[in-house]
Design a protein around this motif. Sequence first.
Motif, PDB file in Angstrom:
ATOM      1  N   ASN A  82      23.987-103.039 -38.042  1.00 47.14           N
ATOM      2  CA  ASN A  82      23.915-103.800 -36.953  1.00 47.14           C
ATOM      3  C   ASN A  82      22.318-103.426 -36.041  1.00 47.14           C
ATOM      4  O   ASN A  82      21.541-103.878 -35.925  1.00 47.14           O
ATOM      5  CB  ASN A  82      24.730-103.632 -35.530  1.00 47.14           C
ATOM      6  N   PHE A  83      21.953-101.991 -35.896  1.00 52.45           N
ATOM      7  CA  PHE A  83      21.020-101.578 -35.168  1.00 52.45           C
ATOM      8  C   PHE A  83      19.394-102.182 -36.219  1.00 52.45           C
ATOM      9  O   PHE A  83      18.797-102.370 -35.655  1.00 52.45           O
ATOM     10  CB  PHE A  83      21.094 -99.799 -35.094  1.00 52.45           C
ATOM     11  N   GLY A  84      19.998-101.767 -37.641  1.00 52.18           N
ATOM     12  CA  GLY A  84      18.656-102.062 -38.209  1.00 52.18           C
ATOM     13  C   GLY A  84      18.533-103.648 -38.304  1.00 52.18           C
ATOM     14  O   GLY A  84      17.006-104.092 -38.390  1.00 52.18           O
ATOM     15  N   ALA A  85      19.538-104.620 -38.246  1.00 55.24           N
ATOM     16  CA  ALA A  85      19.116-105.943 -38.164  1.00 55.24           C
ATOM     17  C   ALA A  85      18.664-106.137 -36.685  1.00 55.24           C
ATOM     18  O   ALA A  85      17.729-107.229 -36.673  1.00 55.24           O
ATOM     19  CB  ALA A  85      20.376-106.805 -38.082  1.00 55.24           C
ATOM     20  N   ILE A  86      19.112-105.575 -35.625  1.00 52.30           N
ATOM     21  CA  ILE A  86      18.468-105.793 -34.314  1.00 52.30           C
ATOM     22  C   ILE A  86      17.198-105.421 -34.313  1.00 52.30           C
ATOM     23  O   ILE A  86      16.082-106.065 -33.794  1.00 52.30           O
ATOM     24  CB  ILE A  86      19.177-105.057 -33.494  1.00 52.30           C
ATOM     25  N   ALA A  87      16.648-104.274 -35.156  1.00 54.06           N
ATOM     26  CA  ALA A  87      15.233-103.858 -35.062  1.00 54.06           C
ATOM     27  C   ALA A  87      14.408-104.906 -35.980  1.00 54.06           C
ATOM     28  O   ALA A  87      13.281-105.194 -35.388  1.00 54.06           O
ATOM     29  CB  ALA A  87      15.280-102.480 -35.890  1.00 54.06           C
ATOM     30  N   ARG A  88      15.075-105.544 -36.888  1.00 54.73           N
ATOM     31  CA  ARG A  88      14.282-106.734 -37.834  1.00 54.73           C
ATOM     32  C   ARG A  88      13.889-107.862 -36.678  1.00 54.73           C
ATOM     33  O   ARG A  88      12.937-108.344 -36.768  1.00 54.73           O
ATOM     34  CB  ARG A  88      15.108-106.923 -38.969  1.00 54.73           C
ATOM     35  N   ASN A  89      15.035-108.220 -36.011  1.00 56.48           N
ATOM     36  CA  ASN A  89      14.900-109.209 -35.067  1.00 56.48           C
ATOM     37  C   ASN A  89      13.705-108.949 -34.177  1.00 56.48           C
ATOM     38  O   ASN A  89      13.000-109.851 -33.804  1.00 56.48           O
ATOM     39  CB  ASN A  89      16.074-109.641 -34.367  1.00 56.48           C
ATOM     40  N   ALA A  90      13.722-107.648 -33.500  1.00 58.04           N
ATOM     41  CA  ALA A  90      12.893-107.468 -32.493  1.00 58.04           C
ATOM     42  C   ALA A  90      11.647-107.323 -32.950  1.00 58.04           C
ATOM     43  O   ALA A  90      10.657-107.839 -32.150  1.00 58.04           O
ATOM     44  CB  ALA A  90      13.210-105.940 -32.037  1.00 58.04           C
ATOM     45  N   GLU A  91      11.191-106.776 -34.147  1.00 58.96           N
ATOM     46  CA  GLU A  91      10.046-106.776 -34.799  1.00 58.96           C
ATOM     47  C   GLU A  91       9.288-108.036 -34.982  1.00 58.96           C
ATOM     48  O   GLU A  91       7.993-108.548 -34.615  1.00 58.96           O
ATOM     49  CB  GLU A  91       9.814-105.898 -36.025  1.00 58.96           C
ATOM     50  N   CYS A  92      10.358-109.146 -35.428  1.00 58.90           N
ATOM     51  CA  CYS A  92       9.653-110.393 -35.793  1.00 58.90           C
ATOM     52  C   CYS A  92       9.575-111.359 -34.522  1.00 58.90           C
ATOM     53  O   CYS A  92       8.641-112.092 -34.536  1.00 58.90           O
ATOM     54  CB  CYS A  92      10.846-111.271 -36.609  1.00 58.90           C
ATOM     55  N   MET A  93      10.207-110.959 -33.399  1.00 60.94           N
ATOM     56  CA  MET A  93      10.131-111.584 -31.955  1.00 60.94           C
ATOM     57  C   MET A  93       9.036-111.034 -31.084  1.00 60.94           C
ATOM     58  O   MET A  93       8.860-111.436 -29.984  1.00 60.94           O
ATOM     59  CB  MET A  93      11.437-111.768 -31.378  1.00 60.94           C
ATOM     60  N   GLY A  94       8.233-109.670 -31.704  1.00 61.30           N
ATOM     61  CA  GLY A  94       7.200-109.496 -30.678  1.00 61.30           C
ATOM     62  C   GLY A  94       7.734-108.486 -29.908  1.00 61.30           C
ATOM     63  O   GLY A  94       6.945-108.204 -28.743  1.00 61.30           O
ATOM     64  N   VAL A  95       9.055-107.801 -29.953  1.00 64.29           N
ATOM     65  CA  VAL A  95       9.205-106.681 -29.167  1.00 64.29           C
ATOM     66  C   VAL A  95       8.213-105.509 -29.238  1.00 64.29           C
ATOM     67  O   VAL A  95       8.030-105.098 -30.517  1.00 64.29           O
ATOM     68  CB  VAL A  95      10.685-106.299 -29.344  1.00 64.29           C
TER      69      VAL A  95
END
Length: 315
Positions: A174-187
């Motif tokens: 879950n954490f890895g998937a969240i990090a992928r979302n975050a990087e793609c969304m500009g976090v």
Amino acid sequence: MEKSTDRPDRPLKERRTYFDSENRPVPRERDRDERPAAPRGEGREGRPAGGDASAKPRYPHRPAADRSIDMLFGLRPIQEALNAARTLEKIYLLRGTKNSMTQEITDLAKAANIPVSLVPIEKLNDLTRKNHQGAVAFVSPIDYQPLDNILAGLYEEGKVPLLLLLDRVTDVRNFGAIARNAECMGVHAIVVPSRGAAQINGDALKTSAGALNIIPVCREPNLKETISFLQQSGVTVVACTEKADASLEAGTVDLTGPVAVLMGSEEDGISPEYLKLADHKLRIPMAGQIGSLNVSVASGIMLFEVLRQRLLAGA
């Protein structure tokens, strides 16, 4: 009519060979009595008594059971790693052990915001079969960044901060998937607590598709103080919770300014004490019968709404 005695002989079936846990051929029961006795000084299967290492298994490329490359064991190696400012993910110490070295390890870990757990001997033996001396530590594959430096740098560069706060997200995938979302969304950074957070390991890096090598991760000892610090720094904290009255699609909350999105754990969501501190609470609208989303999916939806508003506003 052909007699049964005139039929050709059936081919004998090939005998199946079995192997033991060390990949050595195991004879069938009826063959055991026909085997010659092993010479003196040798054990069963003709192997030297005592398990000589020269007798290699059938598959020499098979890795050893304890092959972790991100693990330290022993008091002295962990102490030296802390003195060298290496980034450790977590330290396990044998419960009830108190001496000058364990005390120094505890003090150094506390200063570096590295969680230390006092565990029974069974836990340490499960982690490694090596002589751990009552101490095991995991080396982090990333270097944690200080949140105050990141926030100050964003303001100095004229950027609008977008942060992601994770409250007790413990599943590494879950954490890895969240990090992928975050990087793609500009976090700009992910903030996690020192205790109760997912261990960043090979599974997390793989699931993130390399995002954890790009996006900074901040490890904070107290999320309550972190939320207050962000609010005092002009960052709006928005909590994603199914208990909120306001729905995400209504657009009632302006997400174009400095924002920190707060996501809760897989089990019970955001802690009540953190939920009270949030500036806004939003829920994700759903039309199905299941009343909740996976935290990695929910984080992607929340971050997309932030990005959508910013793109429309030209931020």
